[in-house]
Scaffold this active site. Structure first.
Site, PDB file in Angstrom:
ATOM      1  N   GLY A  16       0.793  -1.227   0.000  1.00  0.00           N
ATOM      2  CA  GLY A  16       0.000   0.000   0.000  1.00  0.00           C
ATOM      3  C   GLY A  16       0.821   1.269   0.000  1.00  0.00           C
ATOM      4  N   GLY A  18       4.219   1.442  -0.407  1.00  0.00           N
ATOM      5  CA  GLY A  18       5.234   1.395  -1.463  1.00  0.00           C
ATOM      6  C   GLY A  18       4.693   1.861  -2.792  1.00  0.00           C
ATOM      7  N   ASP A  37      10.160  -6.540  -4.310  1.00  0.00           N
ATOM      8  CA  ASP A  37       9.171  -7.121  -3.410  1.00  0.00           C
ATOM      9  C   ASP A  37       9.209  -8.643  -3.471  1.00  0.00           C
ATOM     10  OD1 ASP A  37       6.308  -5.557  -2.228  1.00  0.00           O
ATOM     11  OD2 ASP A  37       6.569  -7.725  -2.064  1.00  0.00           O
ATOM     12  N   CYS A  63      12.310 -10.292  -4.920  1.00  0.00           N
ATOM     13  CA  CYS A  63      13.448 -10.433  -4.003  1.00  0.00           C
ATOM     14  C   CYS A  63      13.000 -10.482  -2.550  1.00  0.00           C
ATOM     15  CB  CYS A  63      14.376  -9.228  -4.212  1.00  0.00           C
ATOM     16  SG  CYS A  63      15.722  -9.076  -3.040  1.00  0.00           S
ATOM     17  N   VAL A  65      14.248  -9.271   0.713  1.00  0.00           N
ATOM     18  CA  VAL A  65      15.252  -8.311   1.185  1.00  0.00           C
ATOM     19  C   VAL A  65      15.905  -8.754   2.497  1.00  0.00           C
ATOM     20  CG1 VAL A  65      14.205  -6.346  -0.012  1.00  0.00           C
ATOM     21  CG2 VAL A  65      13.576  -6.827   2.376  1.00  0.00           C
ATOM     22  N   TYR A 154       7.524  -5.416  16.929  1.00  0.00           N
ATOM     23  CA  TYR A 154       7.206  -4.387  15.936  1.00  0.00           C
ATOM     24  C   TYR A 154       7.685  -3.035  16.444  1.00  0.00           C
ATOM     25  CZ  TYR A 154       4.720  -1.592  12.518  1.00  0.00           C
ATOM     26  OH  TYR A 154       4.432  -0.698  11.519  1.00  0.00           O
ATOM     27  N   SER A 157      11.457  -2.846  16.545  1.00  0.00           N
ATOM     28  CA  SER A 157      12.057  -2.750  15.201  1.00  0.00           C
ATOM     29  C   SER A 157      11.951  -1.335  14.669  1.00  0.00           C
ATOM     30  CB  SER A 157      11.377  -3.737  14.237  1.00  0.00           C
ATOM     31  OG  SER A 157      10.036  -3.339  13.938  1.00  0.00           O
ATOM     32  N   THR A 191      -3.741   0.261   4.574  1.00  0.00           N
ATOM     33  CA  THR A 191      -3.047  -0.700   3.705  1.00  0.00           C
ATOM     34  C   THR A 191      -3.361  -2.107   4.213  1.00  0.00           C
ATOM     35  OG1 THR A 191      -1.050  -1.052   5.028  1.00  0.00           O
ATOM     36  CG2 THR A 191      -1.098   0.931   3.641  1.00  0.00           C
TER      37      THR A 191
HETATM   38  N1  LIG Z   1      -0.004   0.661   7.367  1.00  0.00           N
HETATM   39  C1  LIG Z   1       0.326   1.308   8.481  1.00  0.00           C
HETATM   40  O1  LIG Z   1      -0.523   1.618   9.340  1.00  0.00           O
HETATM   41  C2  LIG Z   1       1.728   1.680   8.741  1.00  0.00           C
HETATM   42  C3  LIG Z   1       2.768   1.027   8.072  1.00  0.00           C
HETATM   43  N2  LIG Z   1       4.062   1.372   8.386  1.00  0.00           N
HETATM   44  C4  LIG Z   1       5.174   0.703   7.701  1.00  0.00           C
HETATM   45  O2  LIG Z   1       5.090   0.988   6.303  1.00  0.00           O
HETATM   46  C5  LIG Z   1       5.798  -0.018   5.571  1.00  0.00           C
HETATM   47  C6  LIG Z   1       4.926  -0.492   4.411  1.00  0.00           C
HETATM   48  O3  LIG Z   1       3.827  -1.180   4.969  1.00  0.00           O
HETATM   49  P1  LIG Z   1       2.357  -1.155   4.318  1.00  0.00           P
HETATM   50  O4  LIG Z   1       2.418  -0.581   2.951  1.00  0.00           O
HETATM   51  O5  LIG Z   1       1.437  -0.581   5.319  1.00  0.00           O
HETATM   52  O6  LIG Z   1       2.066  -2.714   4.281  1.00  0.00           O
HETATM   53  P2  LIG Z   1       1.822  -3.722   3.070  1.00  0.00           P
HETATM   54  O7  LIG Z   1       1.643  -5.037   3.708  1.00  0.00           O
HETATM   55  O8  LIG Z   1       0.794  -3.162   2.158  1.00  0.00           O
HETATM   56  O9  LIG Z   1       3.216  -3.689   2.274  1.00  0.00           O
HETATM   57  C7  LIG Z   1       4.351  -4.364   2.742  1.00  0.00           C
HETATM   58  C8  LIG Z   1       5.082  -4.901   1.513  1.00  0.00           C
HETATM   59  O10 LIG Z   1       6.323  -5.486   1.906  1.00  0.00           O
HETATM   60  C9  LIG Z   1       6.496  -6.676   1.150  1.00  0.00           C
HETATM   61  N3  LIG Z   1       7.422  -7.597   1.830  1.00  0.00           N
HETATM   62  C10 LIG Z   1       7.182  -8.320   2.952  1.00  0.00           C
HETATM   63  N4  LIG Z   1       8.247  -9.089   3.258  1.00  0.00           N
HETATM   64  C11 LIG Z   1       9.188  -8.841   2.297  1.00  0.00           C
HETATM   65  C12 LIG Z   1      10.490  -9.340   2.052  1.00  0.00           C
HETATM   66  N5  LIG Z   1      11.054 -10.252   2.866  1.00  0.00           N
HETATM   67  N6  LIG Z   1      11.174  -8.865   0.979  1.00  0.00           N
HETATM   68  C13 LIG Z   1      10.615  -7.948   0.151  1.00  0.00           C
HETATM   69  N7  LIG Z   1       9.371  -7.435   0.324  1.00  0.00           N
HETATM   70  C14 LIG Z   1       8.669  -7.889   1.392  1.00  0.00           C
HETATM   71  C15 LIG Z   1       5.092  -7.269   1.041  1.00  0.00           C
HETATM   72  O11 LIG Z   1       5.008  -8.216  -0.009  1.00  0.00           O
HETATM   73  C16 LIG Z   1       4.276  -6.002   0.784  1.00  0.00           C
HETATM   74  O12 LIG Z   1       4.157  -5.731  -0.588  1.00  0.00           O
HETATM   75  C17 LIG Z   1       6.127  -1.110   6.600  1.00  0.00           C
HETATM   76  O13 LIG Z   1       7.474  -0.974   7.010  1.00  0.00           O
HETATM   77  C18 LIG Z   1       5.189  -0.795   7.776  1.00  0.00           C
HETATM   78  O14 LIG Z   1       5.695  -1.241   9.014  1.00  0.00           O
HETATM   79  C19 LIG Z   1       4.367   2.341   9.317  1.00  0.00           C
HETATM   80  C20 LIG Z   1       3.370   3.003   9.953  1.00  0.00           C
HETATM   81  C21 LIG Z   1       1.981   2.746   9.707  1.00  0.00           C
HETATM   82  C1  LIG Z   2       1.166  -4.537  15.508  1.00  0.00           C
HETATM   83  C2  LIG Z   2       1.167  -3.157  14.900  1.00  0.00           C
HETATM   84  C3  LIG Z   2       0.628  -3.251  13.508  1.00  0.00           C
HETATM   85  C4  LIG Z   2       0.476  -2.221  12.736  1.00  0.00           C
HETATM   86  C5  LIG Z   2       0.794  -0.823  13.239  1.00  0.00           C
HETATM   87  C6  LIG Z   2       0.835   0.157  12.081  1.00  0.00           C
HETATM   88  O1  LIG Z   2       1.392  -0.484  11.021  1.00  0.00           O
HETATM   89  C7  LIG Z   2       1.696   1.345  12.392  1.00  0.00           C
HETATM   90  O2  LIG Z   2       3.038   1.016  12.149  1.00  0.00           O
HETATM   91  C8  LIG Z   2       1.582   1.675  13.827  1.00  0.00           C
HETATM   92  C9  LIG Z   2       1.293   2.909  14.181  1.00  0.00           C
HETATM   93  C10 LIG Z   2       1.256   3.156  15.602  1.00  0.00           C
HETATM   94  C11 LIG Z   2       0.785   4.295  16.108  1.00  0.00           C
HETATM   95  C12 LIG Z   2       0.788   4.464  17.555  1.00  0.00           C
HETATM   96  C13 LIG Z   2       0.373   5.577  18.101  1.00  0.00           C
HETATM   97  C14 LIG Z   2       0.023   6.740  17.282  1.00  0.00           C
HETATM   98  C15 LIG Z   2      -0.381   7.867  17.950  1.00  0.00           C
HETATM   99  C16 LIG Z   2      -0.648   9.058  17.174  1.00  0.00           C
HETATM  100  O3  LIG Z   2      -0.536   9.073  15.958  1.00  0.00           O
HETATM  101  C17 LIG Z   2      -1.069  10.256  17.974  1.00  0.00           C
HETATM  102  C18 LIG Z   2      -0.319  11.464  17.499  1.00  0.00           C
HETATM  103  C19 LIG Z   2       0.446  12.150  18.335  1.00  0.00           C
HETATM  104  C20 LIG Z   2       0.483  11.730  19.774  1.00  0.00           C
HETATM  105  C21 LIG Z   2       0.924  12.873  20.641  1.00  0.00           C
HETATM  106  C22 LIG Z   2       2.380  13.116  20.498  1.00  0.00           C
HETATM  107  O4  LIG Z   2       3.171  12.282  20.989  1.00  0.00           O
HETATM  108  O5  LIG Z   2       2.736  14.093  19.843  1.00  0.00           O
END
Ligand SMILES: NC(=O)C1=CN([C@@H]2O[C@H](COP(=O)(O)OP(=O)(O)OC[C@H]3O[C@@H](n4cnc5c(N)ncnc54)[C@H](O)[C@@H]3O)[C@@H](O)[C@H]2O)C=CC1
Ligand SMILES: CC/C=C\C[C@H](O)[C@H](O)/C=C/C=C/C=C\C=C\C(=O)C/C=C\CCC(=O)O
Length: 260
Positions: A16, A18, A37, A63, A65, A154, A157, A191
């Site tokens: 999503g 990417g 990916d 790939c 990664v 998580y 990391s 995503t």
């Molecule tokens: N969706 C969310 O709420 C948030 C996501 N993130 C981070 O954003 C990044 C992207 O995640 P999203 O787009 O949300 O998830 P997603 O699940 O849509 O995309 C993740 C992608 O990574 C690929 N992938 C997984 N293992 C792999 C490997 N070994 N080698 C190559 N590719 C691999 C998957 O095939 C997938 O296409 C992640 O690092 C996630 O932790 C951070 C904050 C919030």
């Molecule tokens: C197991 C976790 C799975 C997925 C998590 C998501 O992918 C994403 O990586 C996680 C996001 C986590 C967010 C946690 C808290 C977010 C809080 C806010 O966004 C509130 C904004 C500001 C807070 C006040 C401040 O500190 O400034």
């Protein structure tokens, strides 16, 4: 950095965020984007982006990664195909709950170890001695600062990605390599990743005033980190409450006159 004419490598490019990052670069007239990916969905995503944003070139490179040698092969592929690499986004990631020990260890390896691989490779391939400098964006999360119950690996990391990026982005490193490194820390974004942890959507729904953001909004922050040459070792937070904000870098503040 002017994105027009540049070559980018995005891990997790089929996902999503990417895909949204790739689309932002293509809208800004990047010459080429390679989606690296493990999912074969990357082929369709690349085709979709090629149709949406001609004449930019969009490739898919299958790939894992987490395997350094295979990941290095992706860099060799892009370098050979396009003659240079200017932008690297270490975005591939996953989330597993603490109950799943093997999934949690895999989360640590993918979200942190593979980001270290991509940062090291990005610095080596874009180094101003052999390359033309460039920028690396490491995707962390707000989970680095505001932990979630049940996801120790998580959270750890993502906190590790922030520390790794600030270290890679110290001024001396940039002066040596000509490569900027920044961290992007989004909150919950719409995503497929949100569907990989059971109960996560329900937990998010309980949070007051916490709508799930669109990948396109997060990509606006991503593009700022790529384009703004002032940003190196920077940590950007993207949240529904406060929008796009840069967390001050205390290292730089200590060097400046301000006594933060
Ligand atoms: N969706 C969310 O709420 C948030 C996501 N993130 C981070 O954003 C990044 C992207 O995640 P999203 O787009 O949300 O998830 P997603 O699940 O849509 O995309 C993740 C992608 O990574 C690929 N992938 C997984 N293992 C792999 C490997 N070994 N080698 C190559 N590719 C691999 C998957 O095939 C997938 O296409 C992640 O690092 C996630 O932790 C951070 C904050 C919030
Ligand atoms: C197991 C976790 C799975 C997925 C998590 C998501 O992918 C994403 O990586 C996680 C996001 C986590 C967010 C946690 C808290 C977010 C809080 C806010 O966004 C509130 C904004 C500001 C807070 C006040 C401040 O500190 O400034």
């Amino acid at each position: 950095m002017k994105i027009s004419g540049k070559v980018a490598l995005i891990t997790g490019g089929a996902g999503g965020l990417g895909k949204a990052f790739a689309a932002a670069l293509l809208r800004a007239k990047a010459k080429a984007v390679c989606l690296v990916d493990i999912s074969s969905r990357g082929k369709e995503v690349a085709e979709d982006l090629r149709l949406q944003y001609p004449p930019s070139q969009v490739d898919f490179y299958h790939c894992d990664v987490m395997n350094y040698d295979l990941f290095k092969g992706a860099f060799d592929f892009v370098q050979k195909r396009f003659g240079a690499i200017d932008i690297v986004c270490n975005n591939a990631g996953m989330a597993a709950s603490d109950h799943n020990v093997s999934g949690s260890i895999r989360t640590l390896r993918l979200n942190l170890e593979a980001v270290y691989f991509g940062t090291k490779l990005g610095m080596d391939y874009m180094d101003k001695e052999s390359g033309r400098g460039g920028v690396i964006i490491n995707v962390a999360s707000m989970a680095a600062f505001l932990p979630l119950m049940g996801s120790m690996c998580y959270n750890a990391s993502k906190a590790g990605v922030v520390a790794l990026t600030k270290s890679a982005g110290v001024p001396e490193q940039y002066e040596m390599t000509g490569v900027r490194v920044n961290a992007l820390c989004p909150s919950f974004t719409e995503t497929p990743l949100l569907d990989t942890s059971s109960g996560l959507r329900e937990m998010i729904a309980q949070l007051p005033n916490h709508p799930i953001m669109s990948p396109e909004y997060v990509a606006e922050g991503f593009q700022q980190l790529v384009e703004n040459e002032e940003l190196c070792g920077a940590v950007m937070r993207v949240t529904p409450q406060k929008g796009i904000e840069i967390v001050p870098n205390r290292r730089k503040d200590r060097n400046s006159s301000s006594k933060l």
